[in-house]
Design an enzyme around this catalytic site. Structure first.
Site, PDB file in Angstrom:
ATOM      1  N   LEU A 497      59.703  53.659  37.348  1.00  0.00           N
ATOM      2  CA  LEU A 497      59.378  54.531  36.214  1.00  0.00           C
ATOM      3  C   LEU A 497      58.088  54.124  35.520  1.00  0.00           C
ATOM      4  CD1 LEU A 497      62.935  54.816  34.602  1.00  0.00           C
ATOM      5  CD2 LEU A 497      61.788  56.520  36.012  1.00  0.00           C
ATOM      6  N   GLY A 498      57.765  52.825  35.550  1.00  0.00           N
ATOM      7  CA  GLY A 498      56.561  52.395  34.857  1.00  0.00           C
ATOM      8  C   GLY A 498      56.408  50.894  34.905  1.00  0.00           C
ATOM      9  N   GLN A 499      55.286  50.436  34.394  1.00  0.00           N
ATOM     10  CA  GLN A 499      54.941  49.016  34.372  1.00  0.00           C
ATOM     11  C   GLN A 499      54.721  48.597  32.934  1.00  0.00           C
ATOM     12  OE1 GLN A 499      54.513  47.153  37.319  1.00  0.00           O
ATOM     13  NE2 GLN A 499      54.240  45.272  36.141  1.00  0.00           N
ATOM     14  N   PHE A 502      55.872  42.872  30.508  1.00  0.00           N
ATOM     15  CA  PHE A 502      56.678  41.794  31.060  1.00  0.00           C
ATOM     16  C   PHE A 502      57.346  42.166  32.377  1.00  0.00           C
ATOM     17  CE2 PHE A 502      57.202  40.164  26.518  1.00  0.00           C
ATOM     18  CZ  PHE A 502      56.178  39.250  26.693  1.00  0.00           C
ATOM     19  N   VAL A 505      59.912  48.807  35.284  1.00  0.00           N
ATOM     20  CA  VAL A 505      61.142  49.515  34.933  1.00  0.00           C
ATOM     21  C   VAL A 505      61.464  50.491  36.053  1.00  0.00           C
ATOM     22  CG1 VAL A 505      62.303  50.971  33.248  1.00  0.00           C
ATOM     23  CG2 VAL A 505      60.622  49.304  32.481  1.00  0.00           C
ATOM     24  N   LYS A 519      65.092  47.122  33.641  1.00  0.00           N
ATOM     25  CA  LYS A 519      63.874  46.390  33.325  1.00  0.00           C
ATOM     26  C   LYS A 519      63.890  45.081  34.115  1.00  0.00           C
ATOM     27  CE  LYS A 519      61.477  44.330  29.341  1.00  0.00           C
ATOM     28  NZ  LYS A 519      61.591  44.072  27.894  1.00  0.00           N
ATOM     29  N   ASP A 616      56.443  44.456  18.086  1.00  0.00           N
ATOM     30  CA  ASP A 616      55.682  45.086  19.179  1.00  0.00           C
ATOM     31  C   ASP A 616      55.908  46.601  19.185  1.00  0.00           C
ATOM     32  OD1 ASP A 616      53.842  44.996  21.221  1.00  0.00           O
ATOM     33  OD2 ASP A 616      55.332  44.696  22.787  1.00  0.00           O
TER      34      ASP A 616
END
Length: 804
Positions: A497-499, A502, A505, A519, A616
């Site tokens: 799904l994405g980067q 850390f 995902v 994750k 964050d």
């Protein structure tokens, strides 16, 4: 003389009170004037004159009494506002309710009934304004028969072909202009009926056919759904759709000026959005064209039904799917006869049924199949409990593929299409057979290595689990690594799904059909054992509708995995910063998201058992569910504080450059106000559609904060809004949000609002204090004097900044 003066002032006071408060009803002797109101006996609704957004135009309308901000549910003179302060709403002896614009005549009326000795208009407890004949007690006119943009409980949409009567919802032109807009909501006369929103004469959204208690095209309306709706169609060809909500005292369904159908319920303090349509891009009518199937995903994906190919490969590859698909193999209809070209039916599950259906009968599923098979013009059929048999004789338009729910649609295909599929399976089987020997040859070696790895992982896993006491993570599930690998296709690229900062995902599909987000923390990332355990302990104890929910974790050797609920629409940055997808987030949606994030932040800072500073907060850490509701995620850097301890210090400054407050970036001091600063940056990014890290304006290379300050000084911030969605905005609302964003990014923490004040600013219309010029925007990026006037991160020795 004294007594006369006392009587005079008493009469004057009584007269003033009668003007200021409410009338019992409107009669021929007692009209309603500007400044007066008429209330329902239960005190829930009020009728009177109002001015949208304090404009010069006045309208007669009905609203919820005592609820701020005012929510208008019906307007009499939508197309003809009045400007005369002496305007009145009166009723005559013919039963006609008329609105007089002072001396300028009648601007609106209900039409005359017949002459009677007396009529009266009253506001019922359900919000329905009625005109009653005092002699017979008969209702001669009611506002529920002339709906605006809102349905209240016990009101109805309807059609009657015999009389020509039709009740529909018509959107406002804008939030400040109640004139009829371009969107109309209605129930269709087809059997069974469906709810349809049109934009002008073009279909915009539809619910799919009604099946006793639910619309088949809305997955949320499953077997567990308690429906507040009822739809009745009689043998004479008329139909009515009624809304009744017995669980909430105040509720409404509104068709917005942007074309959204929204259902709101009042919980005693605020309005809750319980349903919204269209909910995603696939809900927009015909987005994938005829015989195209829209797959609910982000971004949306169009595909052709089995046996069909794109009408234009070139347009399809460009992302223009409206041309749809065409049949690959022409049909040779032979009824039930045998032969190589005899037709077959291919079932497709989890479908929002296409438009242009025809009701066949209430026969069983086998008879439905046989009826379609013997009818050469029948292209597809579906048997639905609660309806019966539906057939399609036209192109399959506006079909959607859901991840769960929906119906089974059986599509007519040439038998050769099935043979093609069998050939492909034969080829695949041959390749697998040739590969089998190689697999068996390496199996022994692989098994030996697996046993060694599993032994080491077993020791590591239990060492981690021992660190997570039952008290810390009660209710958290520990997943087996094999379960997660199977669910994510062994962390395949197609599931990614994405980067993140850390790790990566991945999307996972569990055996029970549940979708998860995994994750996977990379061993080289900055998040080690402490951050991982921190995120597990924190998020397992935080429960709020605007926070992402963790389901469990998995620890196996070097693998550290967090398992979350799956968010269908991924993260907010995939919309805000994408040239095409950002159009799906008009201003009302962005404003809803902003408020949702603020509510989640208030929970973290004030309302949760653990008081948490996120540290964050940024656009990529805001996830969006199926209804585009925001959820704050990624608590690896979050820190808890107790009681009134609102400030702490760290020797390891971590976070994302651009979002960190000055005091945190320079000295390591963090507090509630650090998150407020990050929220301010995030807010300005949502408004502008620009990234804080990439934005550069003009020859001076002004930062986003500098540009926002300049915009607020020149136009009160209105021109900061992404111009691609400018038509959907409320200028005053945008300007207010820009001002709030600038207040959040003030250099001194004491000048920033706290979270409680922030949410109040976003949800009220109170006057805001003017912001000061943010410190970070005094100089341009290229200004060499920056280091002389401001402390820079290069001067710090006690902290280390880890940007993400």
């Amino acid at each position: 003389m004294g007594k006369k003066r006392t009587v005079f002032f008493a009469c004057l006071l009584l007269f003033t009170m009668l003007l200021s408060f409410t009338n019992a009803g409107i009669t021929t002797e007692s009209p309603l004037s500007v400044g007066q109101t008429l209330s329902s006996s239960n005190g829930d609704y009020e009728l009177g004159f109002f001015s949208p957004n304090n404009s010069q135009h006045q309208y007669v309308g009905i609203w919820f009494k005592g609820i701020i901000p005012q929510v208008v549910v019906w307007v009499a003179n939508r197309e003809k506002p009045i400007t005369d302060s002496t305007a009145t709403l009166a009723i005559n002896n013919n039963g006609s309710l008329k609105l007089f614009n002072g001396k300028h005549g009648v601007v609106w009326s209900t039409g005359e009934a017949f002459e009677s000795s007396g009529y009266e208009a009253e506001l019922r407890d359900n919000g329905n304004l009625v005109v009653i004949d005092n002699v017979s007690g008969r209702t001669v006119w009611e506002s529920f028969a002339h709906l605006g943009d809102t349905m209240l409980p016990f009101s109805a949409l309807m059609y009657n072909p015999a009389s020509g009567e039709k009740r529909v919802l018509t959107s406002w032109k804008s939030s400040s202009n109640p004139s009829p807009g371009e969107f109309v909501g209605q129930i269709t006369p087809q059997v069974p009926s469906q709810l349809l929103i049109t934009r002008g004469l073009t279909p915009y959204y539809r619910t799919g056919p009604w099946a006793k208690t639910r619309f088949t095209g809305i997955p949320l309306m499953d077997d567990t759904y308690t429906s507040p709706f009822s739809l009745h169609q009689d043998a004479n060809g008329s139909g009515s759709f009624t809304y009744v909500d017995r669980n909430f005292k105040l509720s409404r369904i509104v068709l917005t000026s942007e074309g959204s159908m929204k259902r709101f319920r009042h919980n005693g303090t605020d309005w809750e959005l319980s349903y919204k349509a269209p909910a995603n891009s696939c809900d927009i009518y015909g987005v994938c064209g005829p015989f195209g199937l829209c797959v609910v995903s982000v971004p949306l994906k169009c595909q052709c039904f089995k046996g069909f190919v794109p009408h234009s490969i070139e347009e399809w590859e460009r992302g223009n799917w409206t041309g749809g698909c065409v049949r690959r193999t022409e049909l040779h209809c032979q009824g039930s006869f045998t032969g190589k070209d005899v037709n077959i039916f291919h079932p497709v599950a989890n479908i929002k049924l296409p438009d242009f259906y025809e009701y066949a009968s209430s026969v069983d599923s086998e008879e439905c199949y046989q009826s379609c098979l013997h009818n050469c013009s029948c292209l597809a059929f579906a048997y639905i409990h609660g309806i019966g048999c539906l057939m399609w004789n036209q192109d399959l338009m506006d079909a959607v593929k859901f991840s769960a729910g929906g119906e089974i649609l059986s599509i007519r295909l040439a038998r050769s299409e099935l043979d093609v599929s069998k050939s492909k399976k034969t080829i695949v089987a041959s390749v697998l057979s040739l590969s089998l020997f190689v697999i068996l040859a390496s199996a022994a070696f692989g098994f030996w290595r697996y046993r060694v790895k599993k032994h080491n992982a077993h020791i590591s896993k239990h060492a981690w689990r021992n660190d997570l006491t039952l008290q810390d993570v009660s209710g958290l599930e520990f997943f087996d690594i094999n379960t997660i690998q199977n669910a994510t296709n062994n962390f395949g690229l197609s599931n990614k799904l994405g980067q993140g900062g850390f790790g990566s995902v991945y999307k996972g599909n569990m055996q029970d059909g549940k979708q998860i987000a995994v994750k996977r923390l990379c061993s080289s990332s900055g998040q080690g054992k402490d951050e991982f355990m921190n995120e597990i302990v924190l998020i397992s104890k935080l429960q709020h509708r605007n926070l992402v929910r963790v389901l469990g974790c998995c620890i196996d050797g070097e693998e550290k995995l967090l398992i979350y609920e799956f968010m269908l629409n991924k993260s907010l940055d995939t919309f805000v910063f994408d040239k095409r997808k950002k159009l799906e987030l008009d201003w009302p949606k962005r404003f809803d998201i902003i408020q949702g994030i603020a509510r989640g932040l208030l929970y973290l800072h004030r309302d949760s058992r653990l008081k948490v500073i996120h540290r964050d907060l940024k656009v990529s850490n805001i996830l969006l569910d199926e209804g585009m509701n925001p959820k704050i995620s990624d608590f690896g850097l979050a820190r808890m504080y107790q009681g009134t301890q609102y400030q702490d210090k760290t020797r390891r400054v971590v976070g994302t450059l651009g979002y960190m407050s000055p005091e945190y970036a320079w000295t390591g001091v963090f507090s509630e106000k650090s998150d407020i600063y990050s929220f301010g940056v995030l807010l300005l990014e949502i408004i502008s559609g620009e990234k804080i890290s990439l934005f550069s304006y003009g020859e001076e290379g002004k930062t986003l904060l500098a540009y926002a300050w300049e915009s607020w000084c020149k136009s009160k911030g209105v021109d900061l809004l992404d111009q691609d969605i400018a038509n959907s905005c409320h200028p005053s609302e945008v300007g207010r949000c820009v001002q709030i964003g600038l207040l959040c990014v003030q250099h001194q923490p004491s000048d920033r609002p706290n979270t409680l004040e922030l949410l109040s600013m976003l949800t009220s219309t109170s006057v805001l204090r003017p912001p000061k010029q943010p410190t970070f925007v005094v100089h341009s990026r290229d200004d060499e004097s920056l280091s002389k006037d401001l402390i820079t991160v290069n001067d710090m020795t006690q902290s280390v900044i880890l940007g993400r």
